[in-house]
Structures are given as structure tokens and as C-alpha cells.
Design an enzyme around this catalytic site. Structure first.
Site, PDB file in Angstrom:
ATOM      1  N   PHE A 144       0.856  -1.186   0.000  1.00 40.91           N
ATOM      2  CA  PHE A 144       0.000   0.000   0.000  1.00 40.91           C
ATOM      3  C   PHE A 144       0.893   1.237   0.000  1.00 40.91           C
ATOM      4  O   PHE A 144       1.742   1.391   0.871  1.00 40.91           O
ATOM      5  CB  PHE A 144      -0.926   0.029   1.224  1.00 40.91           C
ATOM      6  CG  PHE A 144      -1.863   1.198   1.193  1.00 40.91           C
ATOM      7  CD1 PHE A 144      -3.025   1.159   0.431  1.00 40.91           C
ATOM      8  CD2 PHE A 144      -1.572   2.365   1.894  1.00 40.91           C
ATOM      9  CE1 PHE A 144      -3.884   2.251   0.364  1.00 40.91           C
ATOM     10  CE2 PHE A 144      -2.426   3.460   1.841  1.00 40.91           C
ATOM     11  CZ  PHE A 144      -3.581   3.397   1.075  1.00 40.91           C
ATOM     12  N   ASP A 229       9.138   2.814   1.756  1.00 44.69           N
ATOM     13  CA  ASP A 229       7.959   3.541   2.226  1.00 44.69           C
ATOM     14  C   ASP A 229       7.844   3.277   3.722  1.00 44.69           C
ATOM     15  O   ASP A 229       7.382   2.212   4.142  1.00 44.69           O
ATOM     16  CB  ASP A 229       6.726   3.045   1.457  1.00 44.69           C
ATOM     17  CG  ASP A 229       5.442   3.697   1.948  1.00 44.69           C
ATOM     18  OD1 ASP A 229       5.443   4.303   3.031  1.00 44.69           O
ATOM     19  OD2 ASP A 229       4.419   3.574   1.229  1.00 44.69           O
ATOM     20  N   LYS A 258       2.395   9.909   8.340  1.00 50.37           N
ATOM     21  CA  LYS A 258       1.594   9.539   9.517  1.00 50.37           C
ATOM     22  C   LYS A 258       2.015  10.189  10.850  1.00 50.37           C
ATOM     23  O   LYS A 258       1.505  11.228  11.195  1.00 50.37           O
ATOM     24  CB  LYS A 258       1.529   8.016   9.621  1.00 50.37           C
ATOM     25  CG  LYS A 258       0.768   7.414   8.416  1.00 50.37           C
ATOM     26  CD  LYS A 258       0.100   6.104   8.732  1.00 50.37           C
ATOM     27  CE  LYS A 258      -1.042   5.809   7.784  1.00 50.37           C
ATOM     28  NZ  LYS A 258      -0.672   5.105   6.547  1.00 50.37           N
TER      29      LYS A 258
HETATM   30  C1  LIG Z   1      -0.924   5.384   5.128  1.00 52.61           C
HETATM   31  C2  LIG Z   1       0.092   4.966   4.168  1.00 52.61           C
HETATM   32  C3  LIG Z   1       0.291   5.662   2.959  1.00 52.61           C
HETATM   33  C4  LIG Z   1      -0.596   6.799   2.520  1.00 52.61           C
HETATM   34  O1  LIG Z   1      -0.574   7.897   3.378  1.00 52.61           O
HETATM   35  P1  LIG Z   1      -1.709   9.032   3.222  1.00 52.61           P
HETATM   36  O2  LIG Z   1      -1.281  10.085   4.207  1.00 52.61           O
HETATM   37  O3  LIG Z   1      -3.008   8.388   3.552  1.00 52.61           O
HETATM   38  O4  LIG Z   1      -1.664   9.513   1.832  1.00 52.61           O
HETATM   39  C5  LIG Z   1       1.310   5.237   2.131  1.00 52.61           C
HETATM   40  N1  LIG Z   1       2.090   4.196   2.461  1.00 52.61           N
HETATM   41  C6  LIG Z   1       1.939   3.513   3.602  1.00 52.61           C
HETATM   42  C7  LIG Z   1       2.853   2.377   3.926  1.00 52.61           C
HETATM   43  C8  LIG Z   1       0.912   3.855   4.488  1.00 52.61           C
HETATM   44  O5  LIG Z   1       0.737   3.149   5.607  1.00 52.61           O
END
Ligand SMILES: *Cc1c(COP(=O)(O)O)cnc(C)c1O
Length: 405
Positions: A144, A229, A258
Site C-alpha cells: 500500500f 515507504d 503519519k
Molecule cells: C498510510 C500509508 C500511505 C498513505 O498515506 P496518506 O497520508 O493516507 O496519503 C502510504 N504508504 C503507507 C505504507 C501507508 O501506511
């Protein structure tokens, strides 16, 4: 006459159903109105231990005095200014993060998806400016990376991208933890590999150490940029500031979001000095990204991390949580698997009871996340104590006993 402090829940839900885009599929009839520490309160006066922490955002819990003070004080001075001008919280925060990353440069955005968009553009720009344009971006199945078009396309779950075709080109997905598949996919035309060290949204699946080290070696061999990420795994969540520290592998680019400003929207793309050459003036920008308010909030979070040794604490309480969950698994056949690291935990049940367990935990005063039918996910604030976690385990134990009769 009684004073109605908050609007009626039914009215809030009715208005939401009428006016808000029907995108979330909200299933929890709860309107949260305030919080303190790990606790949140709803409009009807119920109190919950927040074990999902705004999905790994509320790292300092709620209404943390240092964060509240920093936000209020910066709001009274300068909330926003254009990136045409310098602002000190932005440069100070960039310096702090570059030191933690031990290299390079930083760019600020407003969300995780934008931080990944920035990473993808930077990797493409890096090869463009070297006159060796490369398109291919390899990511993992079940990953994700966010909801914007390129980030959703990188995301290895078609349900997030398929309805929005045509999608940006160049994206390839390979099974996670499968080094042969990566070896087949990567070559001298590969621009970047983007991976989570622990796949969060799809159910808390950690990467194997040997896999990550071999992927890094393949990137070095082909020149492809390695992007981690760390939007969910970063900010000390796993007991190290970056999860990649557990793997002894340093990426060319890391993304954060986050927890970075404890709840004020922010994202950050960190790049080593070499990869940072991917942007030249005019290549990228953001109106809000890195504004003084968000950066002051992030600086307060980093200050509190140092003062409270929160990364070390997350490691200790996280070890405790996973040990307790493993003991729970040994006591009941309803728990099929425990996955995670630090304060990022996934509990997989052997039967599809995640929604029921989540509901039952809510009735007992705990907010948790459910992934699919059979996984409960925990991402509590880093300030959570062993005692808080012990109470939760004992209530979860009771829920499972009830579920098995
Ligand atoms: C939450 C998340 C995102 C996206 O972040 P947003 O602030 O919702 O755009 C991308 N990568 C990972 C691993 C995430 O947990």
C-alpha cells in the site's frame, strides 16, 4: 434544561450520509470529540483506549502538552507562508531529519501519498537529468503506497487502482519476499524499487532480512533507486526510528508521514545526496508542504521523542506486547498467527471473526483496526504503557473465550 454539548449522533450520521462523498464505508457509529493521552471520548460520553492511534498518526497520544503548546504558539506567529520564502521551522526540521537519515536532503508534503509521489518523481527525475531516462518502478503485491494515481498504481492491490484507469505507465508488481521474482523483474532499465519493510494496510506482513538485503544488492547492481515507504513503519513505530535499521540496509529514498507531526498533516521524502540531484529548480513544488505550523508540530514531536526516549520505549513495550500476544496464541486455537515488530502488531484469527472481535473490544472500551475478515491490527500511541497493554490483553482474552463458546 440540559445543555447539549455535542450534536446528536444520529444527525451527524445523517448529514455525513447526505453530504460526504460515499468513499469510506464507515461502519463504526462513533463520533470522536476529544482525547487525552491514549484515551479518546465519543459524543455520547464513552471512553476508549485508542489502540489504532489515528492509524499510526497519534504517536504522542491525544492533546499532548508539548505538541499543543508548539502548535498554539506557532499558530499565533505564522501559520503559513509561501515556499517562495524561507521559514525556519522548515529548515530546522529538514536538518533534523537529514541527520537522522544520516545523509542528503528532504522535501515536505502534506500526506503519505504525496511523499511517495515525490519519491517516484525524484527517481524518474534522477535518471532524466543523467540523460538515461528510466520508467520502470517495481513494487510488491499486497503493498500500500497511497491513493493518488501514481501511488495507487504502485500499490499492489488492483482494487485501489483498477476503477481509475487509464493508470500511469511503467509500474510492475512482484510477489513480496520472493527474491527470484525480483531478480526476473529488475534490470538496467529499472528506475526504482519501492517497498514497505512491513506491509501494514494488507495485514502486517514483515519483509525477510535476506530478501531486503538481496533487493538492495540488486538495486546497487542495476543502479535502480531503492525507496522504502516508511510512512507507517517509521517514526519509531517498530522500535527503531526507521524500520530499515533492523535490516542493516539503507535506501536511496525513504518516505515518512503519519506520525511525523503527531496529527498535523505532513509528509517527508528523504533522499541521499546523489539521488537528490533528481530535482532541479522548478521540477517539483507544494503550496502547503513544509509550512511553519506543520514543521513546528513535527519539531515538537521529535523533541518529545528525545526527552521521553520514545523510540527505546516503543521497543520495550512492543516486545512486551508481542510476547503477550504470542502467549495468547498458545492459549487459544482461535489465534492463528501473530505478526509485527515493536508497536505494530497484527493478530490473525483462524476463523473470520475480526469484525466481531473489533465490535466486542469497542464495547469493552478499545479501538482497534480490522483488516479483511480475520486480522486485527494494533498501532497504539508510542506513549502507551505495559499496564495499558496488559489490560487490553486480558480483555482480548475474555473476548476470545466468549467467541469460542
Ligand atoms: C498510510 C500509508 C500511505 C498513505 O498515506 P496518506 O497520508 O493516507 O496519503 C502510504 N504508504 C503507507 C505504507 C501507508 O501506511
Amino acid at each position: 434544561m440540559t445543555v447539549q454539548e455535542y450534536p446528536e449522533l444520529e444527525n451527524i450520521i445523517a448529514d455525513d450520509e447526505k453530504f460526504y462523498l460515499n468513499a469510506f464505508g464507515r461502519r463504526m457509529p462513533i463520533c470522536l470529540v476529544k482525547g487525552e493521552g491514549i484515551w479518546v471520548y465519543d459524543s455520547e460520553g464513552h471512553k476508549y483506549a485508542d489502540l489504532i492511534g489515528g492509524i499510526a498518526v497519534n504517536v504522542l497520544g491525544h492533546a499532548h502538552p508539548r505538541l499543543v503548546k508548539a502548535i498554539c504558539s506557532q499558530a499565533g506567529r505564522l501559520i503559513h507562508c509561501s515556499n517562495y520564502y524561507y521559514n525556519q521551522p522548515q529548515t530546522t526540521l529538514a536538518g533534523r531529519l537529514a541527520r537522522i537519515f544520516q545523509d542528503g536532503r528532504v522535501f515536505f508534503t502534506n500526506s503519505g501519498a504525496e511523499a511517495n509521489e515525490t519519491a517516484i518523481k525524484l527517481a524518474r527525475g534522477y535518471f532524466f537529468h543523467r540523460r538515461d531516462p528510466r520508467a520502470k518502478i517495481i513494487s510488491a503485491v499486497r503493498s500500500f503506497h497511497g491513493r493518488t494515481l501514481a501511488a495507487a498504481t504502485a500499490t499492489g492491490q488492483p482494487r485501489y487502482s483498477a476503477p481509475f484507469a487509464p493508470l500511469p505507465g511503467g509500474f510492475v508488481h512482484v510477489p513480496f519476499n520472493d527474491i527470484d521474482a525480483m531478480r526476473k523483474a529488475i534490470d538496467d532499465t529499472t528506475c526504482a524499487v519501492i517497498l514497505e519493510l512491513i506491509q501494514g494496510e494488507s495485514g502486517v506482513f514483515p519483509a525477510n532480512g535476506s530478501y531486503i538485503r538481496e533487493v538492495a544488492a540488486l538495486c546497487r547492481k542495476t543502479g535502480a533507486r531503492l525507496i522504502f515507504d516508511e510512512i507507517q513503519t517509521g517514526m519509531g513505530r517498530t522500535g527503531r526510528f526507521f524500520a530499515y535499521e533492523h535490516y542493516d540496509v539503507k535506501p536511496n529514498i525513504a518516505t515518512l508521514a503519519k506520525g511525523l507531526a503527531g496529527g498535523i498533516p505532513i509528509g517527508a521524502t528523504l533522499a541521499d545526496e546523489e539521488t537528490a540531484t533528481g530535482f532541479t529548480p522548478g521540477d517539483h513544488g507544494s503550496t502547503f508542504g513544509g509550512n511553519p505550523l506543520a514543521c513546528s508540530a513535527a519539531l515538537a514531536v521529535l523533541d518529545e521523542y528525545e526527552a521521553g526516549e520514545l523510540v527505546e520505549k516503543a521497543r520495550e513495550t512492543g516486545d512486551f506486547l508481542l510476547a503477550q500476544l504470542n502467549e495468547l496464541q498458545a492459549r487459544t486455537s482461535l489465534v492463528a498467527d501473530i505478526r509485527g515488530l515493536g508497536l505494530m502488531a497484527g493478530i490473525e484469527f483462524s476463523v473470520p471473526i475480526a469484525a466481531d472481535i473489533k465490535q466486542e473490544l469497542q464495547a469493552r472500551g478499545y479501538l482497534v483496526g480490522a483488516v479483511g475478515d480475520s486480522v486485527i491490527r494494533l498501532l497504539p500511541p508510542l506513549i502507551i504503557t505495559r499496564q495499558d497493554l496488559s489490560s487490553f490483553i486480558s480483555d482480548l482474552d475474555d473476548c476470545l473465550k466468549e467467541a469460542s463458546v
